[in-house]
Design a protein around this motif. Structure first.
Motif, PDB file in Angstrom:
ATOM      1  N   ALA A 130       0.843  -1.190   0.000  1.00 43.53           N
ATOM      2  CA  ALA A 130       0.000   0.000   0.000  1.00 43.53           C
ATOM      3  C   ALA A 130       0.876   1.236   0.000  1.00 43.53           C
ATOM      4  CB  ALA A 130      -0.918   0.001   1.223  1.00 43.53           C
ATOM      5  N   VAL A 131       0.327   2.340  -0.468  1.00 51.15           N
ATOM      6  CA  VAL A 131       1.053   3.612  -0.465  1.00 51.15           C
ATOM      7  C   VAL A 131       1.532   3.906   0.958  1.00 51.15           C
ATOM      8  CG1 VAL A 131       0.821   6.098  -0.812  1.00 51.15           C
ATOM      9  CG2 VAL A 131      -0.215   4.511  -2.442  1.00 51.15           C
ATOM     10  N   GLY A 132       2.805   4.284   1.071  1.00 50.75           N
ATOM     11  CA  GLY A 132       3.399   4.595   2.369  1.00 50.75           C
ATOM     12  C   GLY A 132       4.195   3.470   2.989  1.00 50.75           C
ATOM     13  N   ASP A 133       4.063   2.243   2.463  1.00 50.85           N
ATOM     14  CA  ASP A 133       4.840   1.121   2.996  1.00 50.85           C
ATOM     15  C   ASP A 133       6.332   1.316   2.728  1.00 50.85           C
ATOM     16  OD1 ASP A 133       2.509  -0.124   3.748  1.00 50.85           O
ATOM     17  OD2 ASP A 133       2.555  -1.651   2.163  1.00 50.85           O
ATOM     18  N   GLU A 134       7.162   0.967   3.701  1.00 51.07           N
ATOM     19  CA  GLU A 134       8.607   0.940   3.495  1.00 51.07           C
ATOM     20  C   GLU A 134       8.989  -0.423   2.924  1.00 51.07           C
ATOM     21  OE1 GLU A 134      10.575   4.016   6.601  1.00 51.07           O
ATOM     22  OE2 GLU A 134      10.127   2.025   7.419  1.00 51.07           O
ATOM     23  N   VAL A 135       9.773  -0.415   1.845  1.00 51.20           N
ATOM     24  CA  VAL A 135      10.061  -1.642   1.105  1.00 51.20           C
ATOM     25  C   VAL A 135      11.519  -1.671   0.671  1.00 51.20           C
ATOM     26  CG1 VAL A 135       7.700  -1.997   0.267  1.00 51.20           C
ATOM     27  CG2 VAL A 135       9.251  -0.498  -1.004  1.00 51.20           C
ATOM     28  N   TYR A 136      11.974  -2.871   0.278  1.00 52.45           N
ATOM     29  CA  TYR A 136      13.314  -3.010  -0.310  1.00 52.45           C
ATOM     30  C   TYR A 136      13.277  -4.102  -1.362  1.00 52.45           C
ATOM     31  CZ  TYR A 136      14.839  -7.042   2.746  1.00 52.45           C
ATOM     32  OH  TYR A 136      15.001  -8.239   3.391  1.00 52.45           O
ATOM     33  N   ALA A 137      14.259  -4.085  -2.282  1.00 55.24           N
ATOM     34  CA  ALA A 137      14.222  -5.035  -3.392  1.00 55.24           C
ATOM     35  C   ALA A 137      15.531  -5.055  -4.155  1.00 55.24           C
ATOM     36  CB  ALA A 137      13.093  -4.672  -4.375  1.00 55.24           C
ATOM     37  N   THR A 138      15.768  -6.187  -4.827  1.00 56.45           N
ATOM     38  CA  THR A 138      16.647  -6.251  -5.994  1.00 56.45           C
ATOM     39  C   THR A 138      15.728  -6.279  -7.203  1.00 56.45           C
ATOM     40  OG1 THR A 138      18.522  -7.362  -4.954  1.00 56.45           O
ATOM     41  CG2 THR A 138      18.256  -7.691  -7.306  1.00 56.45           C
ATOM     42  N   VAL A 139      15.868  -5.304  -8.080  1.00 55.09           N
ATOM     43  CA  VAL A 139      14.884  -5.078  -9.134  1.00 55.09           C
ATOM     44  C   VAL A 139      15.281  -5.779 -10.435  1.00 55.09           C
ATOM     45  CG1 VAL A 139      13.641  -3.307 -10.435  1.00 55.09           C
ATOM     46  CG2 VAL A 139      14.416  -2.818  -8.095  1.00 55.09           C
ATOM     47  N   ARG A 140      14.420  -6.677 -10.907  1.00 58.82           N
ATOM     48  CA  ARG A 140      14.528  -7.279 -12.243  1.00 58.82           C
ATOM     49  C   ARG A 140      15.922  -7.848 -12.535  1.00 58.82           C
ATOM     50  NH1 ARG A 140      11.688  -2.459 -13.239  1.00 58.82           N
ATOM     51  NH2 ARG A 140       9.504  -2.796 -13.843  1.00 58.82           N
ATOM     52  N   PHE A 141      16.454  -8.628 -11.621  1.00 59.79           N
ATOM     53  CA  PHE A 141      17.779  -9.194 -11.864  1.00 59.79           C
ATOM     54  C   PHE A 141      17.695 -10.706 -11.887  1.00 59.79           C
ATOM     55  CE2 PHE A 141      22.117 -10.486 -11.126  1.00 59.79           C
ATOM     56  CZ  PHE A 141      22.820  -9.581 -11.894  1.00 59.79           C
ATOM     57  N   PRO A 142      18.306 -11.359 -12.885  1.00 61.79           N
ATOM     58  CA  PRO A 142      19.133 -10.809 -13.959  1.00 61.79           C
ATOM     59  C   PRO A 142      18.363 -10.499 -15.244  1.00 61.79           C
ATOM     60  CG  PRO A 142      19.319 -13.174 -14.002  1.00 61.79           C
ATOM     61  CD  PRO A 142      18.372 -12.837 -12.863  1.00 61.79           C
ATOM     62  N   GLY A 143      17.044 -10.403 -15.160  1.00 62.12           N
ATOM     63  CA  GLY A 143      16.250 -10.254 -16.360  1.00 62.12           C
ATOM     64  C   GLY A 143      16.486  -8.988 -17.154  1.00 62.12           C
ATOM     65  N   ASP A 144      17.019  -7.927 -16.489  1.00 67.02           N
ATOM     66  CA  ASP A 144      17.223  -6.667 -17.202  1.00 67.02           C
ATOM     67  C   ASP A 144      18.701  -6.295 -17.271  1.00 67.02           C
ATOM     68  OD1 ASP A 144      16.414  -4.546 -18.687  1.00 67.02           O
ATOM     69  OD2 ASP A 144      15.417  -3.459 -17.076  1.00 67.02           O
ATOM     70  N   LEU A 145      19.533  -7.306 -17.554  1.00 66.63           N
ATOM     71  CA  LEU A 145      20.972  -7.065 -17.657  1.00 66.63           C
ATOM     72  C   LEU A 145      21.323  -6.052 -18.737  1.00 66.63           C
ATOM     73  CD1 LEU A 145      22.447 -10.666 -17.311  1.00 66.63           C
ATOM     74  CD2 LEU A 145      22.872  -8.759 -15.769  1.00 66.63           C
ATOM     75  N   ALA A 146      20.518  -5.994 -19.798  1.00 64.21           N
ATOM     76  CA  ALA A 146      20.871  -5.152 -20.936  1.00 64.21           C
ATOM     77  C   ALA A 146      20.427  -3.708 -20.774  1.00 64.21           C
ATOM     78  CB  ALA A 146      20.270  -5.722 -22.227  1.00 64.21           C
TER      79      ALA A 146
END
Length: 338
Positions: free
Chosen positions: A90-106
């Motif tokens: 939901a809006v306001g949540d604190e979050v963390y991530a590794t984004v689109r890896f390794p799918g967006d290597l290029a």
């Protein structure tokens, strides 16, 4: 709301000087995605591999890249908007991530920016007990250590070997971690210790006190002693440096032991490993919100902690890359974005 934001972009391959702070279109949260206002960005080796055109990879392995691109995968921040078909955020949540890896290597996963759109499956609630800087330093490094040592967590083909990687039992075993003070290494030390292993850390002497504080039972200063000449009868070596020199650790392992080179390219010791009865196995780290959710309590309560080498404003990403190029990083370098 403005439809633009500030981000670090590059328009050609090259050194840190190619990283430019400029206005770019602000992303939107599409179906299955969450738009995050970025508070901090962790930097990782794939960032500079892409920045300089993947020169470390064989030519036929290098992905086709379109410019301009925005580097970066690891973020911690606050949910700004939620796309369709997304539950649990939901809006306001604190979050963390590794984004689109390794799918967006290029194309770059576009984390060096004030806002980033993140597949909900890559995202997890930020560990409550740590700040955004520490949370941004965690994702790729802790996922790498987790997927090597605890649970692979996916069935995707391994680009480096025909068989899937399989973690080995750690309780009561002796584990050596090479490159133990670096991003992956210092988390591997802690996870191995948490799993009940006796841990030998290999790093330069200046990191000794930190590594003992993180749980290492023994520290070998590679600047004064060759670890492969000292260590014997090991059950597992996690080589967070990897490459061709990883083969030197084969002689330190028991028959039936295992060598996990995090960077496997250049390793040429398969024949020797087979003769010694040693398993050599690697994996390609992958984004996983589910695993980050599972790891979050360990980060929140201090069971494992992220050591911060240095921080730089996001606008000064070039300076952060210059710091990385000098090497001998203790933990993680993080960019702050407000």
């Amino acid at each position: 709301m403005s439809d633009t934001m500030k981000a670090i972009r590059q328009h050609a391959f090259g050194g840190p000087e190619m990283l430019v702070w400029e206005d770019v279109p602000k992303p939107e949260a599409k179906a299955g995605e969450v738009l995050v206002r970025v508070h901090a960005v962790g930097i990782n080796p794939p960032d500079w591999y892409l920045r300089d055109g993947y020169r470390a990879l064989p030519p036929d392995w290098r992905p086709q890249v379109s410019f301009p691109l925005i580097l970066g995968t690891d973020i911690s921040g606050v949910v700004e908007a939620v796309g369709g078909n997304v539950e649990g955020f939901a809006v306001g949540d604190e979050v963390y991530a590794t984004v689109r890896f390794p799918g967006d290597l290029a194309g770059g996963s576009k984390a060096y920016a004030e806002y980033v759109s993140v597949p909900a499956s890559d995202l997890a609630p930020k560990p409550a007990g740590i700040d955004h800087v520490q949370a941004a330093g965690a994702p790729m490094s802790v996922l790498t250590a987790w997927q090597f040592l605890v649970e692979l967590g996916h069935g995707e083909p391994n680009p480096f070997q025909p068989d899937p990687h399989r973690p080995v039992p750690l309780d009561g075993r002796t584990v050596l971690v090479n490159g133990a003070a670096g991003g992956v290494g210092h988390l591997a030390v802690q996870l191995a210790k948490w799993k009940g292993a006796r841990v030998i850390a290999v790093a330069s002497g200046r990191h000794g006190a930190l590594l003992r504080d993180l749980g290492a039972d023994e520290v070998i200063d590679y600047t004064s002693s060759a670890p492969e000449e000292i260590a014997r009868d090991l059950d597992l070596v996690v080589d967070a440096v990897g490459g061709a020199p990883a083969a030197r650790f084969l002689r330190t392992l028991k028959r039936g032991g295992a060598l996990f080179p995090v960077y496997p390219l250049g390793f040429a010791g398969a024949g020797e490993a087979a003769a010694l009865g040693v398993t050599v196995s690697t994996a390609q780290v992958r984004s996983s919100g589910a695993q980050l959710r599972e790891i979050a309590p360990l980060l929140s309560d201090g069971t494992i902690r992220v050591v911060i080498d240095s921080t730089f404003p996001l606008a000064d990403a070039a300076k952060a890359h210059e710091r990385a190029a000098r090497g001998h990083i203790q933990g993680k370098i993080v960019l702050t974005a407000g």
